[in-house]
Design a protein around this motif. Sequence first.
Motif, PDB file in Angstrom:
ATOM      1  N   HIS A 105     -16.128  60.700 -22.134  1.00 51.33           N
ATOM      2  CA  HIS A 105     -15.039  59.886 -21.604  1.00 51.33           C
ATOM      3  C   HIS A 105     -15.480  59.019 -20.413  1.00 51.33           C
ATOM      4  N   GLU A 106     -16.065  59.669 -19.410  1.00 50.56           N
ATOM      5  CA  GLU A 106     -16.411  58.953 -18.185  1.00 50.56           C
ATOM      6  C   GLU A 106     -17.449  57.865 -18.424  1.00 50.56           C
ATOM      7  N   LEU A 107     -18.377  58.145 -19.322  1.00 48.35           N
ATOM      8  CA  LEU A 107     -19.436  57.180 -19.574  1.00 48.35           C
ATOM      9  C   LEU A 107     -18.868  55.889 -20.172  1.00 48.35           C
ATOM     10  N   SER A 108     -17.923  56.029 -21.089  1.00 47.41           N
ATOM     11  CA  SER A 108     -17.345  54.826 -21.681  1.00 47.41           C
ATOM     12  C   SER A 108     -16.502  54.054 -20.665  1.00 47.41           C
ATOM     13  N   ILE A 109     -15.839  54.775 -19.776  1.00 42.16           N
ATOM     14  CA  ILE A 109     -15.075  54.106 -18.710  1.00 42.16           C
ATOM     15  C   ILE A 109     -16.028  53.287 -17.842  1.00 42.16           C
ATOM     16  N   ILE A 110     -17.100  53.958 -17.397  1.00 40.77           N
ATOM     17  CA  ILE A 110     -18.039  53.302 -16.494  1.00 40.77           C
ATOM     18  C   ILE A 110     -18.751  52.131 -17.177  1.00 40.77           C
ATOM     19  N   THR A 125      -5.754  60.233 -16.167  1.00 37.79           N
ATOM     20  CA  THR A 125      -6.819  59.755 -17.040  1.00 37.79           C
ATOM     21  C   THR A 125      -7.803  60.880 -17.353  1.00 37.79           C
ATOM     22  N   MET A 126      -7.743  61.949 -16.587  1.00 32.70           N
ATOM     23  CA  MET A 126      -8.604  63.125 -16.769  1.00 32.70           C
ATOM     24  C   MET A 126     -10.077  62.813 -16.534  1.00 32.70           C
ATOM     25  N   ALA A 127     -10.349  61.674 -15.924  1.00 41.61           N
ATOM     26  CA  ALA A 127     -11.739  61.349 -15.609  1.00 41.61           C
ATOM     27  C   ALA A 127     -12.121  62.030 -14.293  1.00 41.61           C
ATOM     28  N   LEU A 128     -13.229  62.695 -14.290  1.00 45.53           N
ATOM     29  CA  LEU A 128     -13.671  63.407 -13.096  1.00 45.53           C
ATOM     30  C   LEU A 128     -14.548  62.514 -12.226  1.00 45.53           C
ATOM     31  N   PRO A 129     -14.225  62.413 -10.927  1.00 40.90           N
ATOM     32  CA  PRO A 129     -15.012  61.550 -10.042  1.00 40.90           C
ATOM     33  C   PRO A 129     -16.511  61.850 -10.066  1.00 40.90           C
ATOM     34  N   ASP A 130     -16.873  63.125 -10.074  1.00 38.40           N
ATOM     35  CA  ASP A 130     -18.294  63.483 -10.113  1.00 38.40           C
ATOM     36  C   ASP A 130     -18.968  62.956 -11.372  1.00 38.40           C
ATOM     37  N   SER A 131     -18.271  63.079 -12.483  1.00 35.80           N
ATOM     38  CA  SER A 131     -18.825  62.593 -13.746  1.00 35.80           C
ATOM     39  C   SER A 131     -18.906  61.072 -13.766  1.00 35.80           C
ATOM     40  N   LEU A 132     -17.936  60.434 -13.123  1.00 32.11           N
ATOM     41  CA  LEU A 132     -17.959  58.974 -13.031  1.00 32.11           C
ATOM     42  C   LEU A 132     -19.150  58.511 -12.205  1.00 32.11           C
ATOM     43  N   GLN A 133     -19.388  59.206 -11.093  1.00 29.41           N
ATOM     44  CA  GLN A 133     -20.542  58.867 -10.259  1.00 29.41           C
ATOM     45  C   GLN A 133     -21.840  59.038 -11.035  1.00 29.41           C
ATOM     46  N   PHE A 153     -22.192  56.342 -13.518  1.00 29.61           N
ATOM     47  CA  PHE A 153     -22.515  55.084 -12.840  1.00 29.61           C
ATOM     48  C   PHE A 153     -24.015  54.991 -12.573  1.00 29.61           C
ATOM     49  N   GLU A 154     -24.569  56.086 -12.036  1.00 32.40           N
ATOM     50  CA  GLU A 154     -26.016  56.124 -11.773  1.00 32.40           C
ATOM     51  C   GLU A 154     -26.821  55.891 -13.050  1.00 32.40           C
ATOM     52  N   ALA A 155     -26.307  56.425 -14.143  1.00 30.52           N
ATOM     53  CA  ALA A 155     -27.036  56.323 -15.411  1.00 30.52           C
ATOM     54  C   ALA A 155     -26.970  54.923 -16.014  1.00 30.52           C
ATOM     55  N   VAL A 156     -25.861  54.228 -15.731  1.00 32.78           N
ATOM     56  CA  VAL A 156     -25.618  52.943 -16.384  1.00 32.78           C
ATOM     57  C   VAL A 156     -26.234  51.764 -15.631  1.00 32.78           C
ATOM     58  N   ILE A 157     -26.311  51.884 -14.282  1.00 30.03           N
ATOM     59  CA  ILE A 157     -26.744  50.739 -13.482  1.00 30.03           C
ATOM     60  C   ILE A 157     -28.266  50.679 -13.380  1.00 30.03           C
ATOM     61  N   VAL A 158     -28.880  50.235 -14.433  1.00 31.94           N
ATOM     62  CA  VAL A 158     -30.342  50.203 -14.462  1.00 31.94           C
ATOM     63  C   VAL A 158     -30.902  48.827 -14.098  1.00 31.94           C
ATOM     64  N   ASP A 159     -30.049  47.816 -14.105  1.00 26.49           N
ATOM     65  CA  ASP A 159     -30.587  46.472 -13.897  1.00 26.49           C
ATOM     66  C   ASP A 159     -30.564  46.055 -12.417  1.00 26.49           C
ATOM     67  N   GLU A 160     -31.249  44.970 -12.156  1.00 26.50           N
ATOM     68  CA  GLU A 160     -31.441  44.468 -10.792  1.00 26.50           C
ATOM     69  C   GLU A 160     -30.120  44.209 -10.060  1.00 26.50           C
ATOM     70  N   MET A 161     -29.169  43.696 -10.775  1.00 24.41           N
ATOM     71  CA  MET A 161     -27.904  43.330 -10.135  1.00 24.41           C
ATOM     72  C   MET A 161     -27.222  44.517  -9.446  1.00 24.41           C
ATOM     73  N   GLU A 181     -17.232  53.516  -5.284  1.00 26.01           N
ATOM     74  CA  GLU A 181     -16.228  54.210  -4.501  1.00 26.01           C
ATOM     75  C   GLU A 181     -15.021  54.450  -5.396  1.00 26.01           C
ATOM     76  N   ILE A 182     -14.562  55.679  -5.385  1.00 26.05           N
ATOM     77  CA  ILE A 182     -13.457  56.043  -6.270  1.00 26.05           C
ATOM     78  C   ILE A 182     -12.250  56.460  -5.450  1.00 26.05           C
TER      79      ILE A 182
END
Length: 121
Positions: free
Chosen positions: A2-7, A37-45, A48-56, A63-64
């Motif tokens: 769930h969280e991964l698709s949100i992020i 939404t049942m999304a857990l902040p820790d899982s969202l964080q 986020f770390e996993a998804v943001i691989v690019d320079e930008m 911040e949640i």
Amino acid sequence: MHELSIIQSVVDTVRDSAQENGIKRVNKVKLVIGKLTMALPDSLQFAFEAVIVDEMFKNAVLEIEEKDITCECRSCRHRFAVDDSYRFICPNCGHDRVDIIGGRELYIDYFEGDEDTNGTS
Ligand SMILES: [Zn+2]
């Protein structure tokens, strides 16, 4: 997950918006998320770390802000927050017919970034 698709969609949205606005680097993303939404902040964080691989997004932080589940009693119109016990019963009159008026939020409040490095900021 769930969280991964949100992020993933959050990051895609921010990236598109940043590109439209000439922003080269994103420093901060503020996300508002309702507890329903049942999304857990820790899982969202973590996502986020996993998804943001690019320079930008290299230095970007997430911040949640969590929003409580808020209900309004249909009987006495009392408004109350529902805690983690998920008891949807009016604490004022005991009625169990309540409308959920908050807690489904899921949106990007804002994001901050830098424009081109030779800008004035
Ligand atoms: Zn009530």
